[in-house]
Design a protein around this motif. Structure first.
Motif, mmCIF file in Angstrom:
data_model
loop_
_atom_site.group_PDB
_atom_site.id
_atom_site.type_symbol
_atom_site.label_atom_id
_atom_site.label_comp_id
_atom_site.label_asym_id
_atom_site.label_seq_id
_atom_site.Cartn_x
_atom_site.Cartn_y
_atom_site.Cartn_z
ATOM 1 N N TYR A 24 27.366 94.312 33.649
ATOM 2 C CA TYR A 24 28.576 93.599 34.056
ATOM 3 C C TYR A 24 29.797 94.534 34.022
ATOM 4 C CZ TYR A 24 32.246 90.024 34.038
ATOM 5 O OH TYR A 24 33.350 89.268 34.333
ATOM 6 N N SER A 25 29.891 95.363 32.947
ATOM 7 C CA SER A 25 31.055 96.283 32.868
ATOM 8 C C SER A 25 31.051 97.260 34.027
ATOM 9 C CB SER A 25 31.070 97.137 31.595
ATOM 10 O OG SER A 25 30.647 96.441 30.540
ATOM 11 N N ARG A 26 29.850 97.812 34.352
ATOM 12 C CA ARG A 26 29.780 98.767 35.457
ATOM 13 C C ARG A 26 30.116 98.066 36.784
ATOM 14 N NH1 ARG A 26 30.956 103.225 37.794
ATOM 15 N NH2 ARG A 26 29.568 103.775 39.483
ATOM 16 N N ALA A 27 29.627 96.838 36.942
ATOM 17 C CA ALA A 27 29.888 96.090 38.178
ATOM 18 C C ALA A 27 31.391 95.840 38.326
ATOM 19 C CB ALA A 27 29.115 94.775 38.161
ATOM 20 N N LYS A 28 32.045 95.528 37.217
ATOM 21 C CA LYS A 28 33.491 95.280 37.240
ATOM 22 C C LYS A 28 34.243 96.554 37.617
ATOM 23 C CE LYS A 28 34.636 91.124 36.399
ATOM 24 N NZ LYS A 28 35.084 90.375 37.572
ATOM 25 N N GLU A 29 33.739 97.683 37.076
ATOM 26 C CA GLU A 29 34.386 98.972 37.371
ATOM 27 C C GLU A 29 34.298 99.238 38.889
ATOM 28 O OE1 GLU A 29 32.929 101.918 34.594
ATOM 29 O OE2 GLU A 29 33.178 103.463 36.158
ATOM 30 N N LEU A 30 33.115 98.981 39.467
ATOM 31 C CA LEU A 30 32.948 99.190 40.915
ATOM 32 C C LEU A 30 33.883 98.271 41.698
ATOM 33 C CD1 LEU A 30 29.060 99.558 41.126
ATOM 34 C CD2 LEU A 30 30.757 101.347 41.508
ATOM 35 N N GLU A 31 34.040 97.054 41.197
ATOM 36 C CA GLU A 31 34.956 96.110 41.876
ATOM 37 C C GLU A 31 36.387 96.628 41.844
ATOM 38 O OE1 GLU A 31 34.134 92.366 39.968
ATOM 39 O OE2 GLU A 31 33.205 91.578 41.775
ATOM 40 N N ARG A 32 36.759 97.207 40.702
ATOM 41 C CA ARG A 32 38.126 97.757 40.610
ATOM 42 C C ARG A 32 38.326 98.882 41.618
ATOM 43 N NH1 ARG A 32 37.472 96.659 35.140
ATOM 44 N NH2 ARG A 32 36.676 98.736 34.737
ATOM 45 N N GLN A 33 37.203 99.570 41.966
ATOM 46 C CA GLN A 33 37.304 100.642 42.969
ATOM 47 C C GLN A 33 37.276 100.077 44.397
ATOM 48 O OE1 GLN A 33 33.999 103.240 42.086
ATOM 49 N NE2 GLN A 33 34.681 103.571 39.989
ATOM 50 N N GLY A 34 37.247 98.758 44.505
ATOM 51 C CA GLY A 34 37.319 98.129 45.821
ATOM 52 C C GLY A 34 35.965 97.745 46.405
ATOM 53 N N ARG A 35 34.878 97.899 45.651
ATOM 54 C CA ARG A 35 33.548 97.551 46.173
ATOM 55 C C ARG A 35 33.310 96.045 46.081
ATOM 56 N NH1 ARG A 35 29.498 101.237 45.327
ATOM 57 N NH2 ARG A 35 28.211 99.566 46.189
ATOM 58 N N SER A 36 32.495 95.550 47.016
ATOM 59 C CA SER A 36 32.131 94.134 46.951
ATOM 60 C C SER A 36 30.839 94.018 46.135
ATOM 61 C CB SER A 36 31.937 93.620 48.382
ATOM 62 O OG SER A 36 30.888 92.683 48.422
ATOM 63 N N ILE A 37 30.886 93.236 45.075
ATOM 64 C CA ILE A 37 29.719 93.095 44.189
ATOM 65 C C ILE A 37 29.291 91.631 44.147
ATOM 66 C CG2 ILE A 37 28.865 93.369 41.805
ATOM 67 C CD1 ILE A 37 29.605 96.066 43.042
ATOM 68 N N ILE A 38 27.989 91.398 44.253
ATOM 69 C CA ILE A 38 27.457 90.043 44.038
ATOM 70 C C ILE A 38 26.878 90.035 42.622
ATOM 71 C CG2 ILE A 38 25.853 88.289 44.856
ATOM 72 C CD1 ILE A 38 26.076 89.564 47.635
ATOM 73 N N HIS A 39 27.459 89.198 41.790
ATOM 74 C CA HIS A 39 27.101 89.213 40.358
ATOM 75 C C HIS A 39 25.894 88.323 40.095
ATOM 76 C CE1 HIS A 39 30.507 91.475 38.799
ATOM 77 N NE2 HIS A 39 31.207 90.915 39.768
ATOM 78 N N LEU A 40 24.746 88.949 39.896
ATOM 79 C CA LEU A 40 23.550 88.177 39.538
ATOM 80 C C LEU A 40 23.050 88.632 38.171
ATOM 81 C CD1 LEU A 40 21.676 88.170 43.000
ATOM 82 C CD2 LEU A 40 23.475 86.650 42.186
ATOM 83 N N GLU A 41 23.950 89.167 37.362
ATOM 84 C CA GLU A 41 23.530 89.705 36.071
ATOM 85 C C GLU A 41 23.755 88.747 34.906
ATOM 86 O OE1 GLU A 41 26.298 90.196 37.575
ATOM 87 O OE2 GLU A 41 27.610 91.691 36.707
ATOM 88 N N LEU A 42 24.818 87.945 34.952
ATOM 89 C CA LEU A 42 25.141 87.121 33.779
ATOM 90 C C LEU A 42 24.499 85.739 33.852
ATOM 91 C CD1 LEU A 42 28.927 87.707 33.011
ATOM 92 C CD2 LEU A 42 26.940 88.888 32.089
ATOM 93 N N GLY A 43 24.141 85.218 32.685
ATOM 94 C CA GLY A 43 23.589 83.862 32.623
ATOM 95 C C GLY A 43 24.700 82.845 32.441
ATOM 96 N N GLU A 44 25.663 82.886 33.337
ATOM 97 C CA GLU A 44 26.809 81.988 33.199
ATOM 98 C C GLU A 44 26.888 81.061 34.410
ATOM 99 O OE1 GLU A 44 30.693 83.650 32.256
ATOM 100 O OE2 GLU A 44 30.939 81.628 31.457
ATOM 101 N N PRO A 45 26.739 79.737 34.216
ATOM 102 C CA PRO A 45 26.791 78.813 35.352
ATOM 103 C C PRO A 45 28.073 78.993 36.160
ATOM 104 C CG PRO A 45 26.245 77.641 33.326
ATOM 105 C CD PRO A 45 26.576 79.036 32.932
ATOM 106 N N GLU A 68 24.405 101.020 45.483
ATOM 107 C CA GLU A 68 24.338 101.144 46.948
ATOM 108 C C GLU A 68 24.425 99.804 47.679
ATOM 109 O OE1 GLU A 68 21.185 103.744 48.143
ATOM 110 O OE2 GLU A 68 21.857 105.295 46.739
ATOM 111 N N ALA A 69 23.911 98.736 47.014
ATOM 112 C CA ALA A 69 23.938 97.440 47.715
ATOM 113 C C ALA A 69 25.017 96.521 47.149
ATOM 114 C CB ALA A 69 22.574 96.769 47.600
ATOM 115 N N GLY A 70 25.561 96.862 45.968
ATOM 116 C CA GLY A 70 26.552 95.978 45.357
ATOM 117 C C GLY A 70 25.935 94.671 44.884
#
Ligand SMILES: Cc1ncc(COP(=O)(O)O)c(C=O)c1O
Length: 394
Positions: free
Chosen positions: A20-41, A344-346
């Motif tokens: 999640y932290s790495r995904a957030k970092e990529l988002e801050r760099q402007g990347r589009s990320i689909i978050h399928l990592e957290l178990g949060e409804p 590579e796929a976000g």
């Protein structure tokens, strides 16, 4: 010299949070990320629950309260468990805590001694082995394998029991596999627990998120109510993760021991969230059923889609909201697939070793995202995996 107590070095973190932290970092760099990592409804609590919280705060329900939890909530939990899964427990057998994790760790502190052996599934929620080690005990893993449809092999578990085994932990529906333990497995586990005089810690946090049938708790099997601790709460079933509200249901002497631990640590869960939780347990809006139906649609969409992508295979989970995906046919390690999908796929998923060595060839994807995002994730996975297949075959 200043030092940190050695028990802390026995604990480990959760893989999901690192991704999640790495995904957030990529988002801050402007990347589009689909978050399928957290178990949060991706749902929020039903409107009457939020209204009940507002009214509770306005009415001054913001005081210290009973260490066990509000008696009215304990009674409501006992009624709810009777109504939804046939568990016959009384309010005196309930203890409310800030989150299931806290209820789980209090129960383990109350029941596990240094040197004990604790049986637990591999793969499973990473806090089980971590906290076991933190208490100076030894986790003894038993497999949930694809060839057994991720059901426990009770003969294997029986072979792993020693005179030092004191507790069996399991979680049905299981995180990460989504397996609902069969009635036959549950009955055999109960026989084993009685034979070896084990405590059973039944983590039922996903009990409402079932895609068919009714939930059967091991608590209700003969002779189990005086050796079982049920852990459940509001995070997943009622989409109340940030409210931090969970509970344990156990024989009164276990609740008394946990109560003393509460008194020595956090004193009580917040009063206003407990008042509102009583409203959640009424299920007055059918919000849980609607949410589970949506998870079912997502499961069918995502699992079917993934099974069409070469290298990926996934059995449809019977409960919870995760897809547990075998990637060995990609020819890559799960860590490499995790990295390629994220960078590579976000698409953020978690390499399965975060849930135990049995997760080596798997990735866990959470289905707590809208169907259009899951569709987009499938397209991205398809596209990126085509590239790496081309690179491997070159
Ligand atoms: C199996 C299992 N148990 C317990 C928890 C923790 O629940 P809570 O957020 O209520 O502490 C989780 C959360 O992911 C879980 O998956």
């Amino acid at each position: 010299m200043k030092r940190i107590a050695s028990r802390v070095s026995q604990l480990h973190g959760e893989g999901a949070l690192a991704v999640y932290s790495r995904a957030k970092e990529l988002e801050r760099q402007g990347r589009s990320i689909i978050h399928l990592e957290l178990g949060e409804p991706d749902f929020h609590p039903a409107a009457p629950v939020v209204d009940a919280l507002r009214s509770a705060v306005a009415a001054g329900r913001d005081r210290y309260c009973s260490t066990r939890g509000l008696p009215a909530l304990a009674e409501a939990i006992a009624d709810y468990l009777k109504r939804t899964r046939g568990v016959a427990a009384t309010g005196e057998q309930v203890l409310v805590a800030p989150g299931c994790k806290m209820a789980l760790s209090l129960a383990m502190m109350a029941l596990v001694e240094p040197g004990d052996e604790v049986l637990l599934p591999d793969p499973s929620f990473p806090i089980y082995p971590s906290f076991t080690r933190g208490l100076g005990a030894t986790p003894v893993a038993f497999g949930l394998e694809e060839k057994n449809k991720f059901q426990p092999d009770v003969d294997e578990i029986a072979r792993k029991v020693t005179p030092r085994t004191t507790m069996l932990i399991f979680n049905s529906p299981n995180n990460p596999t989504g397996t609902v333990f069969s009635d036959a497995a549950m009955e055999k586990l109960a026989v084993l627990a009685r034979k070896h005089d084990l405590w059973v810690l039944s983590d039922e946090i996903y009990a409402r998120i079932l895609f068919s049938g009714e939930y059967h708790s091991i608590w209700s099997l003969p002779g189990m109510a005086d050796r079982t601790v049920i852990i459940d709460g509001f995070s997943k079933s009622f989409a109340m993760t940030g409210w931090r509200l969970g509970y344990a249901v156990a024989p009164v002497e276990v609740i008394d021991a946990m109560d003393l631990l509460v008194l020595n640590t956090f004193t009580c869960a917040a009063e206003f969230t407990q008042v509102a939780a009583i409203e959640a347990l009424r299920d007055s809006t059918s919000a849980v059923e609607a949410m589970v139906l949506e998870y079912l649609k997502r499961r069918d969409q995502f699992v079917t889609g993934l099974n069409h992508i070469p290298g990926f295979r996934c059995q449809a989970p019977d409960g919870a909201f995760y897809a547990w995906v075998n990637i060995e046919d990609t020819g890559l390690s799960a860590e490499e697939v995790q990295r390629l999908l994220l960078e590579e796929a976000g698409v953020a998923g978690i390499a399965g070793a975060a849930f135990g060595p049995g997760g080596k060839n798997y990735l866990r994807f959470s289905l707590a995202s809208a169907r259009r995002l899951l569709e987009e994730a499938l397209e991205r996975i398809q596209r990126v995996s085509q590239h790496w297949r081309a690179a491997i075959s070159r």
